[in-house]
Design an enzyme around this catalytic site. Structure first.
Site, short mmCIF file in Angstrom:
data_model
loop_
_atom_site.label_atom_id
_atom_site.label_comp_id
_atom_site.label_asym_id
_atom_site.label_seq_id
_atom_site.Cartn_x
_atom_site.Cartn_y
_atom_site.Cartn_z
CG MET A 113 19.47 76.52 52.33
SD MET A 113 19.76 75.63 50.83
CE MET A 113 18.11 75.75 50.11
CB CYS A 117 49.27 69.30 92.51
SG CYS A 117 50.73 70.34 92.54
CG HIS A 154 43.24 85.45 100.55
ND1 HIS A 154 42.14 85.58 101.36
CD2 HIS A 154 44.11 84.67 101.21
CE1 HIS A 154 42.34 84.91 102.49
NE2 HIS A 154 43.53 84.35 102.42
NE ARG A 211 13.90 68.50 56.31
CZ ARG A 211 12.78 67.79 56.34
NH1 ARG A 211 12.67 66.73 55.54
NH2 ARG A 211 11.80 68.10 57.15
CB SER A 245 53.91 67.44 91.88
OG SER A 245 52.55 67.77 91.85
CE LYS A 257 17.97 67.24 57.81
NZ LYS A 257 18.26 68.61 57.44
N GLY A 304 21.53 76.51 60.53
CA GLY A 304 21.34 77.87 60.02
C GLY A 304 21.96 78.11 58.68
CE1 TYR A 346 50.05 63.55 92.33
CE2 TYR A 346 51.74 61.86 92.25
CZ TYR A 346 51.35 63.13 92.59
OH TYR A 346 52.24 64.00 93.17
NE ARG A 381 16.52 66.06 67.49
CZ ARG A 381 16.20 67.28 67.09
NH1 ARG A 381 16.97 67.92 66.23
NH2 ARG A 381 15.12 67.87 67.54
#
Lengths: 911, 911
Positions: free
Chosen positions: A122, A858, A477, A111, A782, A41, A120, A878, A355
């Site tokens: 503080m 694959c 299946h 802050r 493969s 921040k 969360g 690949y 932001r």
């Protein structure tokens, strides 16, 4: 529990405080170091201030101070408060108000802000600087006593809870009681007299709980608040959060002290939130809302309806012009669409926060492409901006979230099963595959509902919009077939009690009968009663532009897992550069072929087997011919028969309860003979081909006859024959020798030569460990990462996902704490630590002994971005994935390449 | 097929011929180089000659000549024949006869002899040097025309077949015809006139086949014979043999040319074979037989009955004395019992061959121990002389080979199944376990015959002498339980058609009814009809002496896999130094415990489960107490519950056909719920304990309560708690944390502290690959090589052994050739190439992150010598095996240590 080794903290400890003005300059643009020292921040506020954005002034106490405080066992570093009040003086000067002044009081917010976002950890403390006297000054100044008193009671409440640790409930109770007495519903409606009484009660709560009154000394307020932020670093919530996210406990938090500004000062004041572009569509125009004469929390509270942001142009034309130019600068500075909080105090615009704005996928695509056109980011940067998995939303029919929430609210959600194949579908419940087929032929939309599916059901699956099963995992299946077809499927939903005979299913007391309508979401596993409308996918211009850029950026070739000519066509539409896995067994599961396949399996002799195979030959040849035609010379990797033969026969349990079993004795015997304790590791893959070489022989003949016939039409063909499940090089040697002889025979018969290659799946740990031997006889590897993951982990996917893996992923109770055993499902995200190590070994060994080895993958990981990043790093040739995953794979491959080059191109091999 | 890379040939090529006299000196005792150059046979002849043994003189043409011949494409090296005839001159001089002399002819033998023994590569040619004239001289010299003519026809026959390549059949046919004409049965009885006619016919065969007559020129005979030996190196049989045995095709063969001597010259001549010690008992006394006035082949032919060797002392006292001292020297020289072929020609003793004699295991033990006492060999050498697996013969009841052969001849062999647990047993066939138990209680010997066994049958297994099943592999319930008990078992014998209802089984047409007697050999898998007597084992003094030496020599500690106090007792008898694997699940399989276990499994809530567990606690505590007492402070590694819970319930298929199923609906539902596709990789091992921590908790409580109660009796205890099936370190972290809390609770309750350690099985590939993480939370690793082999290969052992592994080991037909896919069953002999690599990785990673890590192995490989050699090399702390394998393991561990030290102690780690 082991915490990660602490990262080396490289923050310089000499600086205690930096003003927002000085922060950015001090670090000379070293954003990481700035963030470490000032927290997220603080760094953001400093960066905005440095960019000339009008930010309410303030300063940051560095994380180093918090570390000193903790290391000293809770002692404020010498002289820190002195520095704080010194720094405060220049804030007072800038704002023209004084902290604690009874005429023109400066109020502050305090802050926390650590290096890594810790939501969360503080709460913020606002309105610091109010006391019994300054509150009067504020009332005069704002001409709004109610506002001043309300701010004061909020300060006491926050201070009491956050700084002094008093239970929230005590304040809430007092508030509730007073609302009751005042007979109002919301706090905002409380009149001045009630607020005064409330302030007294709150002060009493503090006195009662701490033995001391609420500090009227504003300096005391500030010092206590700063120490409270330091202490909050080690509160239980913060420690838990850091453990969960593996954040170093030694980092400490920064503290930001900032002047408050008031959007509710007068009618020349307002407050709002805006986006630099439309977060739904991505259109380049301001989008947002504001409230005049209000504070930020009023926008959120919803007591007044905010106004559309462009209306500000009329109301405060100067401030609006200022806003437009400021957010344009912010967007330019951060080179992305911004979500900005602002306050206008007396016509002066202040930016409180900016932001990167959240957006829909469609908007993300449009913004990324537009930013490139506007020369704000490079193509590479634009590619990195899109989360590949989100493309799914644009490719599959889906239910909109709103519609689903509504359906849930109305109790339509029936059950949640495994999200076996993504996409949304609706239709009539049909339990019988043949009936499903005939209804579908009449144009009905069907959801096929089965306990589990088997090859006999394939025509029903083809006919249905989606599939639901009550049993079976992610590799059952139904799941595999559905994914292959890109059809939504919810599997293993054991909440459904399906009664096939009665043609109905029960779930949670409700009874659904045949032809009742359900809607299923295969992306989430949800099943809804009734019809829920789907959103159909559209491929925007930006979508195509981005994928074109991805193709230019990526090194990895992208292929598809496609078993049919239809799959092949879709694959090419989605940009496949070849087929990486054509599973020949699915070709035998068509209703007209299965009986022939079963005859082959039931055969008692080689001769009988060959007879049945001769019938399968033309069918298989036809499939290959069509696929080769579609692929037009792109490589087609054909895997020879892989699954155990019993997968083509009915299940033993079904047969045992079959009323006509007496007529099926020989079938029963065969099923018993083929039954295996662990079929995954039984007689399948190359083992089948070695014991019944005639099956492989037929398949290779079909491949070469198809190739020859297609080439006669002038179309190029490039078949790659792939042997599954090699665990020892001898299996490959013998299989290859035999099949190359078959190939030669066919080529000689036709007097034709076909260029082809011969390789193997690497899907067994031992294949990785002996890859140096195997690579000598393989043109390509493969990686079958599905099976490799199963065997490396010793997880049977079918059993694991239903029985323990989900629990491992959710976390198990240990001494009252939930502990995750595994962070990601290794069947979805490749396990680099184990499976990845084997893959690296296999590549190293393989390339050593065969430098021209081609490397592919694959398994289902071929379509998963984090895994693709790994495949880029290890230098595969690949990746191959299901057709519907191709856009994801193309984008992820581009991102992987870009990231890898940013990291100095750490690829191991470049195939 | 790939041949191994050629070994570097380091033979010096400069020498063409070395006489037996010069050979040994030339190589200065470099036996390996001598063997490479002269071949095995030539080196042996040279070594004997050098040792002063009277060997018929001769010389060797080096392997280098054969290599030149082959490299030149079949050209005899320049001047080689000239050197041959020069060398021949000194042989003639020594013997006092001349090659080709028509008065006193020297006859020669020509034999091949390569570096590695290649039986069947090429036959010997004897009697070279005979022709139409020298045969007359030989007849005169021996005063035995029949012998001379018979030698001549043998020469022509051998020469025709071996040298000229004429089909054997042609000669055999002529011989057969003439036997018929002469009306005799064996060749020896052929009279002179028939032999003359035969010689003519043989000569004609040669003329007809080659176009040239049988060479009368003896030099021509010799030259052709030498070239034939060279050529024989590349005959198909030789190539096939070398491929099979991975022998380099480039080595070439040597050629040995040696003077023939005649044991049939006169009555002062004889020939025989003798052993330096008794090969049956090992007693140190000459053992053998001889024939006077005879040639070697007569001893073998059996036409005359040879005489016991000691009778030679009377008949030829001088020669006998000479023989005794010569064989004593030979034994001393080779430092082992020798098997010697000799010929006495005219009172002069010649040694034709000596080799290490084959012997029974009992003899081997006695000889090894005696040789140490006689200071002929070191203890280490003696230890290396015994094949550890052979000790099995001395430890288990067995059928003698002779008795088995007789039974087979009489058709008693019924079938052959899997040799699931070694040893021999006989008894009545009983199909029902409870009936088996009651009969056994009445003193009957029972063989329990089941389709497959399950935990319900355990009382029947305990009661039986041996177990037979028609289904299930080497890890089926029957096999595992039987091996654990050291009880013979033949499993998965699918030739048996067992009908449990009819209480009979059919096999190959025969029907065997209940109470029929069978005998089973678990070492070979054979099942016999009727009673076959067994030989009971005896542990000789030498056996114990040798094992004592082994214990002194080995580094590896040896533990037992023992699940019960009985097992523990046997283990200690056989020398266990601890228990390496105590499987707690077997404790639940007793008939009185199984129902409680089933109640636990059927429980729907944790509370109900805990109730059932509370009943199991005292039983388990009792087991541990007894085991700790037996082990007296030796380490006891206890593995927590491992198998999937459905193993404790009836099988689904059995339930489905159960006539009373309607009463067992909830059982059926539970069995269906627990059913898994691949149970080997499903919910078992640590996964069970994570989902149902109360089970582990009960087990750990039992361990610590038992330990505390035993220690109160003053007995030391050292429990080692072992978690099975870890695939991710988090599993271990969570389990350990939870169980150490339980341990502390129990120790606190009793106010006692027990020393213990906590470790894990390493049996999943991923555990090896992430061993660095796991070792941080484990005091020890115990490699579970059974499961590790299953998952590394992707072989489900139960399925693989029945379905394809046997075929892989036997070899598959490829283009008419049988090709072995795998050399050894990886479940018997550890696969160093794949599984071994993972083990090495695990050790390397593990020791890196935990230098004090203890390493053991508790898979079945822990009792297999070749695997033990590997475990020594990688530096494990201990091996653990079934109690009956302990002597084998102790010896093998000693051998491994000795071999490893001979190889420069290449151990990776020394735990």
């Amino acid at each position: 529990m082991a915490s990660k080794e602490p990262k080396q903290v490289i923050v310089k400890d000499s600086i205690n405080i930096l003003s927002f003005d000085d922060g950015f300059r001090h670090f000379k643009g070293q954003k990481d170091l700035m963030r470490e020292t000032l927290g997220g921040k603080g760094a953001g506020l400093a960066e905005m201030t440095a960019s000339g954005i009008n930010v309410p002034p303030g300063f940051t106490i560095t994380t180093a101070c918090c570390r000193s405080y903790n290391q000293a066992g809770g002692v404020i570093p010498d002289g820190l408060y002195k520095e704080v009040f010194q720094s405060l003086r220049s804030v007072e000067k800038t704002v023209g108000r004084r902290f604690g002044s009874t005429a023109n009081p400066l109020l502050l917010s305090v802050r926390s802000g650590a290096q890594f976002s810790m939501p969360g950890m503080m709460d913020t403390i606002l309105n610091l600087g109010l006391n019994d006297e300054t509150v009067q000054a504020l009332a005069k100044l704002t001409n709004n006593e109610r506002f001043a008193l309300d701010s004061y009671r909020r300060l006491i409440q926050m201070f009491g809870n956050v700084v002094l640790g008093i239970n929230k409930e005590e304040f809430e109770y007092a508030l509730k009681t007073i609302r009751h007495s005042a007979n109002v519903k919301v706090d905002n409606e409380l009149k001045v007299e009630y607020l005064r009484s409330l302030i007294d009660q709150f002060k009493n709560i503090i006195l009662k709980n701490t033995g001391s009154p609420f500090p009227q000394d504003v300096k005391e307020q500030l010092k206590t608040a700063v120490e409270a932020v330091f202490k909050s670093w080690n509160n239980p919530r913060a420690i838990y959060y850091r453990n969960l996210n593996k954040i170093d406990h030694n980092l400490g938090t920064a503290v930001n002290i900032q002047a408050m500004v008031f959007g509710n000062l007068n009618d020349n004041s307002s407050t709002g939130v805006c986006f630099t572009r439309n977060p739904s569509t991505g259109e380049s125009q301001i989008y947002g809302e504001y409230l005049s004469n209000a504070q930020g929390e009023d926008v959120v509270a919803g007591t007044r309806t905010p106004q559309e942001i462009t209306l500000l142009a009329k109301q405060m034309p100067e401030a609006y012009k200022q806003l437009l130019s400021t957010i344009a600068n912010l967007e330019k500075h951060y080179a992305d669409m911004q979500d900005v909080e602002f306050t206008i105090e007396n016509n002066i615009l202040y930016i409180l926060q900016t932001r990167t704005g959240k957006r829909t996928v469609a908007a993300a695509l449009k913004i990324a492409v537009d930013l490139v056109k506007e020369k704000m980011v490079s193509k590479e940067e634009a590619l990195l901006r899109i989360e590949p998995m989100q493309l799914n939303q644009l490719l599959l029919p889906s239910f909109s979230l709103v519609v689903k929430e509504k359906a849930k609210a109305e109790g339509q959600l029936l059950a949640i099963g495994l999200n076996a194949s993504p996409g949304a579908a609706q239709g009539k419940i049909i339990f019988d595959p043949s009936y499903a087929e005939s209804l579908a032929n009449q144009g009905e939309k069907i959801i096929l509902v089965r306990i589990e599916t088997c090859p006999d059901d394939i025509h029903g699956i083809v006919a249905a919009q989606g599939i639901v099963t009550s049993r079976g995992g992610m590799t059952s299946h139904a799941a595999v077939v559905a994914r292959g077809m890109g059809k939504p499927c919810v599997a293993g939903c054991d909440a459904l009690q399906i009664d096939l005979d009665a043609k109905q299913m029960k779930v949670d007391g409700r009874v659904l009968k045949e032809s009742d309508i359900i809607s299923i979401d295969g992306t989430t596993g949800e099943i809804f009663q009734g019809m829920i409308d789907t959103v159909t996918p559209k491929m925007s211009t930006e979508f195509n532009t981005l994928l074109k850029w991805a193709d230019e950026s990526r090194r990895l070739r992208v292929r598809a897992n496609a078993d049919t000519p239809e799959d092949a066509k879709i694959s090419r539409q989605y940009g496949a550069e070849g087929i990486g896995l054509c599973r020949t067994e699915h070709m035998f599961m068509n209703q007209d072929r299965l009986p022939v396949m079963q005859t082959m399996i039931m055969a008692d002799s080689k001769v009988e087997r060959q007879k049945a195979l001769a019938k399968l030959l033309p069918m298989q040849k036809h499939d290959f011919t069509e696929i080769f035609k579609v692929m037009q010379g792109l490589p087609v990797t054909i895997r020879l028969l892989d699954p155990p033969l019993h997968e083509f026969l009915p299940k033993l349990e079904e047969l045992m309860t079959d009323p006509e079993i007496s007529k099926k004795q020989s079938l029963l015997n065969k099923v018993k003979e083929l039954k295996e304790a662990n079929p995954m590791m039984g007689l399948r893959g190359c083992r089948l081909g070695l014991l019944y070489p005639e099956i492989n022989e037929m398949q290779v003949r079909a491949i070469f006859e198809a190739a020859i016939s297609v080439r006669k039409e002038g179309i190029k063909v490039l078949p790659e024959i792939m042997i599954p499940l090699i665990s020892d090089v001898q299996e490959l040697i013998v299989t290859r020798k035999h099949l190359e002889a078959t190939a030669r025979t066919v080529m000689d018969e036709y007097g034709q030569k076909i260029e082809y290659s011969f390789g193997t799946m690497i899907e067994i740990p031992r294949a990785c460990l002996t890859a140096n031997e195997i690579a000598q006889y393989a043109d390509f590897f493969s990686f079958g990462t599905n099976d490799l993951t199963q065997m490396t982990y010793g997880f049977s996917r079918d059993d694991a996902e239903g029985k323990f893996l989900t629990r491992y992923l959710e976390g198990l109770e240990v001494n009252g704490e939930k502990v995750k055993i595994i962070a990601n499902n290794p069947f979805e995200v490749l396990d680099r630590n184990g499976v990845g190590k084997l893959i690296k070994l296999a590549i190293e060994y393989g390339v050593q002994s065969n430098p021209s080895l081609k490397l592919g993958i694959c398994g289902e990981h071929g379509g998963e971005p984090s895994s693709i990043e790994f495949f880029e790093q290890v230098g595969l040739t690949y990746i191959s994935c299901s057709p519907f995953r191709l856009p994801i794979a193309r984008l992820a491959a581009a991102q992987a390449r870009i990231k890898n080059e940013l990291n100095g191109d750490s690829r191991i091999y470049d195939r």
